[in-house]
Design an enzyme around this catalytic site. Structure first.
Site, PDB file in Angstrom:
ATOM      1  N   ASP A  16       0.827  -1.215   0.000  1.00  0.00           N
ATOM      2  CA  ASP A  16       0.000   0.000   0.000  1.00  0.00           C
ATOM      3  C   ASP A  16       0.861   1.265   0.000  1.00  0.00           C
ATOM      4  O   ASP A  16       1.978   1.267   0.511  1.00  0.00           O
ATOM      5  CB  ASP A  16      -0.933  -0.025   1.228  1.00  0.00           C
ATOM      6  CG  ASP A  16      -2.132   0.897   1.053  1.00  0.00           C
ATOM      7  OD1 ASP A  16      -2.396   1.339  -0.084  1.00  0.00           O
ATOM      8  OD2 ASP A  16      -2.801   1.181   2.065  1.00  0.00           O
ATOM      9  N   ASN A  18       1.297   3.331  -2.932  1.00  0.00           N
ATOM     10  CA  ASN A  18       1.851   3.719  -4.238  1.00  0.00           C
ATOM     11  C   ASN A  18       1.354   5.108  -4.664  1.00  0.00           C
ATOM     12  O   ASN A  18       2.119   5.926  -5.173  1.00  0.00           O
ATOM     13  CB  ASN A  18       1.422   2.727  -5.334  1.00  0.00           C
ATOM     14  CG  ASN A  18       2.054   1.364  -5.172  1.00  0.00           C
ATOM     15  OD1 ASN A  18       2.962   1.200  -4.367  1.00  0.00           O
ATOM     16  ND2 ASN A  18       1.573   0.392  -5.929  1.00  0.00           N
ATOM     17  N   GLY A  19       0.059   5.332  -4.461  1.00  0.00           N
ATOM     18  CA  GLY A  19      -0.544   6.600  -4.881  1.00  0.00           C
ATOM     19  C   GLY A  19       0.053   7.770  -4.105  1.00  0.00           C
ATOM     20  O   GLY A  19       0.412   8.808  -4.686  1.00  0.00           O
ATOM     21  N   HIS A  33       2.493   3.214  -9.056  1.00  0.00           N
ATOM     22  CA  HIS A  33       2.250   1.779  -9.292  1.00  0.00           C
ATOM     23  C   HIS A  33       3.434   1.153 -10.020  1.00  0.00           C
ATOM     24  O   HIS A  33       3.835   0.033  -9.726  1.00  0.00           O
ATOM     25  CB  HIS A  33       0.971   1.589 -10.104  1.00  0.00           C
ATOM     26  CG  HIS A  33      -0.268   1.987  -9.354  1.00  0.00           C
ATOM     27  ND1 HIS A  33      -0.478   1.633  -8.046  1.00  0.00           N
ATOM     28  CD2 HIS A  33      -1.365   2.715  -9.714  1.00  0.00           C
ATOM     29  CE1 HIS A  33      -1.642   2.116  -7.634  1.00  0.00           C
ATOM     30  NE2 HIS A  33      -2.194   2.782  -8.629  1.00  0.00           N
ATOM     31  N   ASN A  64     -10.823  -2.965  -5.499  1.00  0.00           N
ATOM     32  CA  ASN A  64     -10.069  -1.953  -6.253  1.00  0.00           C
ATOM     33  C   ASN A  64     -10.691  -1.661  -7.625  1.00  0.00           C
ATOM     34  O   ASN A  64     -10.336  -0.667  -8.264  1.00  0.00           O
ATOM     35  CB  ASN A  64      -8.600  -2.361  -6.423  1.00  0.00           C
ATOM     36  CG  ASN A  64      -7.784  -2.232  -5.147  1.00  0.00           C
ATOM     37  OD1 ASN A  64      -6.868  -3.005  -4.898  1.00  0.00           O
ATOM     38  ND2 ASN A  64      -8.101  -1.245  -4.310  1.00  0.00           N
ATOM     39  N   ARG A 183       1.789  -4.367   6.498  1.00  0.00           N
ATOM     40  CA  ARG A 183       1.081  -3.437   5.620  1.00  0.00           C
ATOM     41  C   ARG A 183       1.859  -2.136   5.605  1.00  0.00           C
ATOM     42  O   ARG A 183       2.031  -1.499   6.652  1.00  0.00           O
ATOM     43  CB  ARG A 183      -0.342  -3.174   6.089  1.00  0.00           C
ATOM     44  CG  ARG A 183      -1.052  -2.193   5.135  1.00  0.00           C
ATOM     45  CD  ARG A 183      -2.493  -1.943   5.454  1.00  0.00           C
ATOM     46  NE  ARG A 183      -3.101  -1.170   4.373  1.00  0.00           N
ATOM     47  CZ  ARG A 183      -4.359  -1.263   4.001  1.00  0.00           C
ATOM     48  NH1 ARG A 183      -5.159  -2.081   4.614  1.00  0.00           N
ATOM     49  NH2 ARG A 183      -4.821  -0.515   3.009  1.00  0.00           N
ATOM     50  N   ILE A 190      -6.851  -4.293   7.714  1.00  0.00           N
ATOM     51  CA  ILE A 190      -6.597  -5.514   6.946  1.00  0.00           C
ATOM     52  C   ILE A 190      -7.111  -5.400   5.510  1.00  0.00           C
ATOM     53  O   ILE A 190      -6.598  -6.056   4.609  1.00  0.00           O
ATOM     54  CB  ILE A 190      -7.299  -6.712   7.645  1.00  0.00           C
ATOM     55  CG1 ILE A 190      -6.882  -6.838   9.119  1.00  0.00           C
ATOM     56  CG2 ILE A 190      -7.056  -8.009   6.916  1.00  0.00           C
ATOM     57  CD1 ILE A 190      -5.437  -7.071   9.340  1.00  0.00           C
ATOM     58  N   SER A 191      -8.145  -4.591   5.315  1.00  0.00           N
ATOM     59  CA  SER A 191      -8.737  -4.387   3.975  1.00  0.00           C
ATOM     60  C   SER A 191      -9.003  -5.695   3.226  1.00  0.00           C
ATOM     61  O   SER A 191      -8.732  -5.795   2.024  1.00  0.00           O
ATOM     62  CB  SER A 191      -7.864  -3.444   3.135  1.00  0.00           C
ATOM     63  OG  SER A 191      -7.768  -2.178   3.733  1.00  0.00           O
TER      64      SER A 191
HETATM   65  C1  IPE Z   1      -5.592  -2.774  -0.073  1.00  0.00           C
HETATM   66  O1  IPE Z   1      -5.239  -1.454  -0.292  1.00  0.00           O
HETATM   67  C2  IPE Z   1      -5.511  -3.558  -1.340  1.00  0.00           C
HETATM   68  C3  IPE Z   1      -4.204  -3.625  -1.968  1.00  0.00           C
HETATM   69  C4  IPE Z   1      -3.092  -3.154  -1.494  1.00  0.00           C
HETATM   70  C5  IPE Z   1      -4.171  -4.318  -3.222  1.00  0.00           C
HETATM   71  P1  IPE Z   1      -6.315  -0.319  -0.549  1.00  0.00           P
HETATM   72  O2  IPE Z   1      -5.553   0.949  -0.711  1.00  0.00           O
HETATM   73  O3  IPE Z   1      -7.213  -0.714  -1.650  1.00  0.00           O
HETATM   74  O4  IPE Z   1      -7.141  -0.362   0.804  1.00  0.00           O
HETATM   75  P2  IPE Z   1      -8.042   0.735   1.522  1.00  0.00           P
HETATM   76  O5  IPE Z   1      -9.037   1.216   0.521  1.00  0.00           O
HETATM   77  O6  IPE Z   1      -7.124   1.835   1.964  1.00  0.00           O
HETATM   78  O7  IPE Z   1      -8.650   0.016   2.678  1.00  0.00           O
HETATM   79  C1  IPE Z   2      -1.504   0.153  -3.419  1.00  0.00           C
HETATM   80  O1  IPE Z   2      -1.321   1.514  -3.479  1.00  0.00           O
HETATM   81  C2  IPE Z   2      -1.704  -0.478  -4.776  1.00  0.00           C
HETATM   82  C3  IPE Z   2      -3.088  -0.912  -5.045  1.00  0.00           C
HETATM   83  C4  IPE Z   2      -4.080  -0.888  -4.203  1.00  0.00           C
HETATM   84  C5  IPE Z   2      -3.359  -1.411  -6.371  1.00  0.00           C
HETATM   85  P1  IPE Z   2      -2.554   2.508  -3.502  1.00  0.00           P
HETATM   86  O2  IPE Z   2      -2.933   2.742  -4.924  1.00  0.00           O
HETATM   87  O3  IPE Z   2      -3.652   2.043  -2.639  1.00  0.00           O
HETATM   88  O4  IPE Z   2      -1.879   3.809  -2.911  1.00  0.00           O
HETATM   89  P2  IPE Z   2      -2.523   4.841  -1.901  1.00  0.00           P
HETATM   90  O5  IPE Z   2      -3.077   4.071  -0.752  1.00  0.00           O
HETATM   91  O6  IPE Z   2      -3.580   5.576  -2.660  1.00  0.00           O
HETATM   92  O7  IPE Z   2      -1.385   5.725  -1.521  1.00  0.00           O
HETATM   93 MG    MG Z   3      -4.145   2.325  -0.690  1.00  0.00          MG
END
Ligand code: IPE
Ligand code: IPE
Ligand code: MG
Length: 238
Positions: A16, A18-19, A33, A64, A183, A190-191
């Protein structure tokens, strides 16, 4: 290194942040990503070098798909290209890749790339990389239940004999229980990651965004794991 230093057999990582990694650098989420995928390649190699036998990574949840079409299609393309790109490296490092998750609604090209990677690495014995893609922990338990009901109806198993251990055979992959769950990014939830397998996992929530979660960070996670006193409901170790 101390002799009794414990290496977890099965490690899970929710990849988690990346964004947010990209946002901090004024880059599009897609850049995060891409960097996350690059990091996964080097990190997973290191994790197996440290002696971990099973590494489960949460790459894309069933939830997602709620993201923008642009982001979902970027990720799917990254998977297609990325999976083709790592076949050689996985074979060189003797890593077997398996996938956990539902097929629908993945596009054919994604599903084919997953199958190609799994098929090309199936005889490797140096470690198992379980990629959770279009995965949900509740979905996995529902799907396992359906398989069990079918086996019961077909007379293959006696429902009264079913126990906690047998349940693992009905999960998407027959893996051992998870020992350490990491995480990244500071989120403490835990998502919907491997709910069944995680029952007695030690949990660790570093602030680091996944693209920056490198070898040194993993070593810290192992140190944290080693300081934990796992009791499994029993009494405290001396
Ligand atoms: C959990 O991360 C799923 C993955 C890392 C693939 P999310 O970024 O989707 O989870 P939430 O929305 O913060 O719970
Ligand atoms: C995890 O990073 C990758 C996936 C869920 C595919 P995020 O895309 O959730 O990154 P944040 O949580 O927005 O920083
Ligand atoms: Mg995320």
């Amino acid at each position: 290194m101390e002799e009794d230093y414990k290496i977890p057999t099965h490690v899970g990582i929710i990849l988690d942040g990346n964004g947010r990694w990209a946002k901090k650098r004024n880059l599009p989420r897609s850049a995060g990503h891409k960097e996350g995928f690059e990091n996964l390649k080097s990190l997973s190699k290191y994790v197996f070098e440290r002696g971990v036998k099973y590494l489960s990574v949460f790459a894309f949840s069933t939830e997602n798909f709620k993201r923008s079409e642009e982001e979902v299609s970027f990720l799917m393309n990254l998977f297609v290209k990325g999976f083709k790109g790592i076949i050689k490296g996985c074979n060189e490092n003797n890593i077997k890749v398996v996938f956990s998750g539902r097929k629908e609604p993945l596009k054919d090209e994604v599903y084919e790339a997953m199958n190609e990677l799994a098929d090309s690495t199936k005889n490797n014995t140096g470690g198992v990389l379980n990629i959770c893609l279009n995965y949900g922990g509740q979905a996995e338990i529902v799907d396992a239940t359906k398989k069990i009901v079918k086996d019961v109806l077909e007379g293959k198993i006696d429902v009264d004999e079913l126990n906690e251990k047998d349940m693992y055979h009905y999960m998407y992959q027959d893996l051992p229980p998870m020992d350490l769950m990491i995480r990244t990014s500071g989120e403490v939830r835990i998502s919907n990651f491997m709910l069944y397998e995680m029952a007695y996992a030690e949990m660790y929530f570093p602030e680091t965004y996944f693209p920056d979660f490198n070898q040194e960070e993993f070593d810290i996670a192992l140190d944290v794991f080693n300081k934990r006193d796992r009791r499994f409901g029993g009494i405290k170790n001396k």
